[in-house]
Design an enzyme around this catalytic site. Sequence first.
Site, PDB file in Angstrom:
ATOM      1  CD  GLU B 137      -3.250  -1.063   2.100  1.00 20.98           C
ATOM      2  OE1 GLU B 137      -2.758  -0.175   2.774  1.00 20.98           O
ATOM      3  OE2 GLU B 137      -3.507  -2.444   2.337  1.00 20.98           O
ATOM      4  N   GLY B 141       5.150  -1.044   2.896  1.00 20.06           N
ATOM      5  CA  GLY B 141       5.598  -1.599   1.642  1.00 20.06           C
ATOM      6  C   GLY B 141       6.326  -2.817   2.798  1.00 20.06           C
ATOM      7  NE  ARG B 247      10.687 -11.402  -0.336  1.00 14.91           N
ATOM      8  CZ  ARG B 247      10.150 -11.769   0.981  1.00 14.91           C
ATOM      9  NH1 ARG B 247      10.258 -12.570   2.095  1.00 14.91           N
ATOM     10  NH2 ARG B 247       9.666 -10.365   1.646  1.00 14.91           N
ATOM     11  NE  ARG B 272      36.624   1.956 -26.840  1.00 15.98           N
ATOM     12  CZ  ARG B 272      36.467   3.113 -27.433  1.00 15.98           C
ATOM     13  NH1 ARG B 272      36.007   2.959 -28.570  1.00 15.98           N
ATOM     14  NH2 ARG B 272      36.360   3.826 -26.923  1.00 15.98           N
ATOM     15  CG  ASP B 341      33.499   1.559 -14.431  1.00 14.26           C
ATOM     16  OD1 ASP B 341      33.469   2.566 -15.229  1.00 14.26           O
ATOM     17  OD2 ASP B 341      34.066   1.069 -13.299  1.00 14.26           O
ATOM     18  CD  GLU B 368       7.930 -10.571  -4.667  1.00 14.29           C
ATOM     19  OE1 GLU B 368       8.139 -10.840  -3.428  1.00 14.29           O
ATOM     20  OE2 GLU B 368       6.589 -10.242  -5.645  1.00 14.29           O
TER      21      GLU B 368
END
Lengths: 256, 389
Positions: B137, B141, B247, B272, B341, B368
Amino acid sequence: MRILVAVKQVIGRDAPLRVNAARTWVEENDATFEINEPDAYALEAALQLKEKHGGEVAVLCAGPERAAKTIREALAKGADRAVHIELPEAAALDALGTASLLARAAEAEKPDLVLTGLQSDDLGLGQTGVVMAERMGLPHATIIMEIDFRGAAVRVKRELEGGWFQYVEMPVPAVLTIQSGIAKLRYATLMGIKKARSKEIKTLAAADLGIPSHPAAVIERLYMPPRARQAQIVEGTPQEKAARLVDKLRTEARVL
Amino acid sequence: MAGFRGVDYMMIDSLFSEEELMVRQTARAFVEDNVVPVIRGCYRDGVFPSHLIRQMGELGFFGANLEGYGCAGMSNVEYGLIMQELERGDSGVRSFVSVQGALVMYPILTYGSEEQKQRWLPKLASGEAIGCFGLTEPGFGSNPGGMLTTARSDGGDWVLNGEKTWITNGSAADLAVVFARGDGRVRGFLVEKGTKGYSSSDIHGKLSMRASVTSSLSFQDCRVPAENALPGAVGLKTALSCLTQARYGIGWGAIGAAMDCYETARQYALVRKQFNDRPIASHQLVQEKLAWMITEITKAQLLAVQVGRIKDGQRAEAAHISMLKRNNVAIALECARLSRDLLGANGIMDEYPVMRHLANLETVKTYEGTDHIHALIIGERVTGIPAYC
């Protein structure tokens, strides 16, 4: 209708390829295995025929014990049962030997149609299905894209070269070798995977089928293609160079 | 980039049966063929790929680890592998399947009447019906026990009043499993779309979970017949038991997101080039990040397999699943940050999945049971002292 699909387990496309110590095949120890891709399309075609016309799809596979995994995957996708001709781990079979074994086992199943891939991803001979048909005394057609089953006969679409197609009609039973990419392959559903547990896999020993195990053709040596580098310097004035280059491209490289 | 081949540093696959690997293969191929090609657009547009619902139903993904009523009856390990692959695609897709199976089908199967099961489970399994779960609600939580939504018994019916929020699938749902306080106890109800007094509105402006529908539900004198109460769902524990199921799936799903980030970064680092035309993967600081990620992913896989095995043996406790969820989401989030990163500026682009996973995992860390709440569940398990307030 009864459809028999002959499948082969081949080394996975993602597997690293190294020549084995005997230099006759690739090293299988670190390989993964999967269904030969054209055979996956043969299975898909068979399952679609069954959905349309009813009946049964059985899978036939000649291979070592590990090939059972490929068989179970085919059962999970919807094949009803399977026949596994279990070969010794290092069995060296040529297309004739494999096709003869498959044909002998297939005869006992009395299928209306035998489907298999048009060639295998490993050897790529494109012979097994055709030789199998000959051994069974059945008509066959290769590189099939569509199958229209009409009870006593089958009309098929063959892929020719250069964008040409051919339609062929033949009586059944018949053997068809299927082209890759003709349909969207289905996934094994979770229910299908679960159901496969209880489906029958009949195991036959190669020796039981009475086919001699001496291959008519053997691989003598397997090697990576040697790298060849060749450079030619074209001499002369720019005009002469251009003319000679064009000549070489036309007559030697044959790209013009 | 080539198709996803999984991440397996420690022969983890040897811990799975052939059938478990076959299940994973189905989920992996489904995601590769159907989720990966569309998810970037869905995320940009903020829409759930709803055209995939029926196909996921046909494949058996909804309530896959439940038995009967059209469910696939998979083991918990198989279910976990499905969640892993789905979240490799996107957390929003995995969330949809989590909610449908663990938060809607599970409570109906566990706490519902025979009639409720027969009516809803086959439709939910096939994807013909979509469900949502209303517990959280606006003011409650982490502490759902404080819920303000009420259910008043009235002439054989229940009359619901209150607000639920952060409801995945809310406005898309044909059926809501809603918890409310009635006759002094927390009780579960089935509320059907179109019931008078029940409405939903979507939450807009999310920078995370954009390919997922998130809504608020409102109940204003919403009258549901007595047979829509879940007879067994009495007490807050029953609501929490659903969360334990979800979960568990999240603990596996996070591995999928982490794998995708790691693999994207690893491949990127190999192509890269910076400084003397050398791939950035040849730099020690880059290798350290990859080493950290693969180590943590491997540990997360082992944790998930173990929790899955003990869950299949009916021995998993909520506190075990808390460790799985907390750890695996935390490392997945860190993997996403490190991968971002390593991708440099490209890391923020939606051409790569990393920033999307990163943003999604910020949600997964909170929903959750937040990271903190799971720490407290583990803390209570090892000390015997609840420290929630």
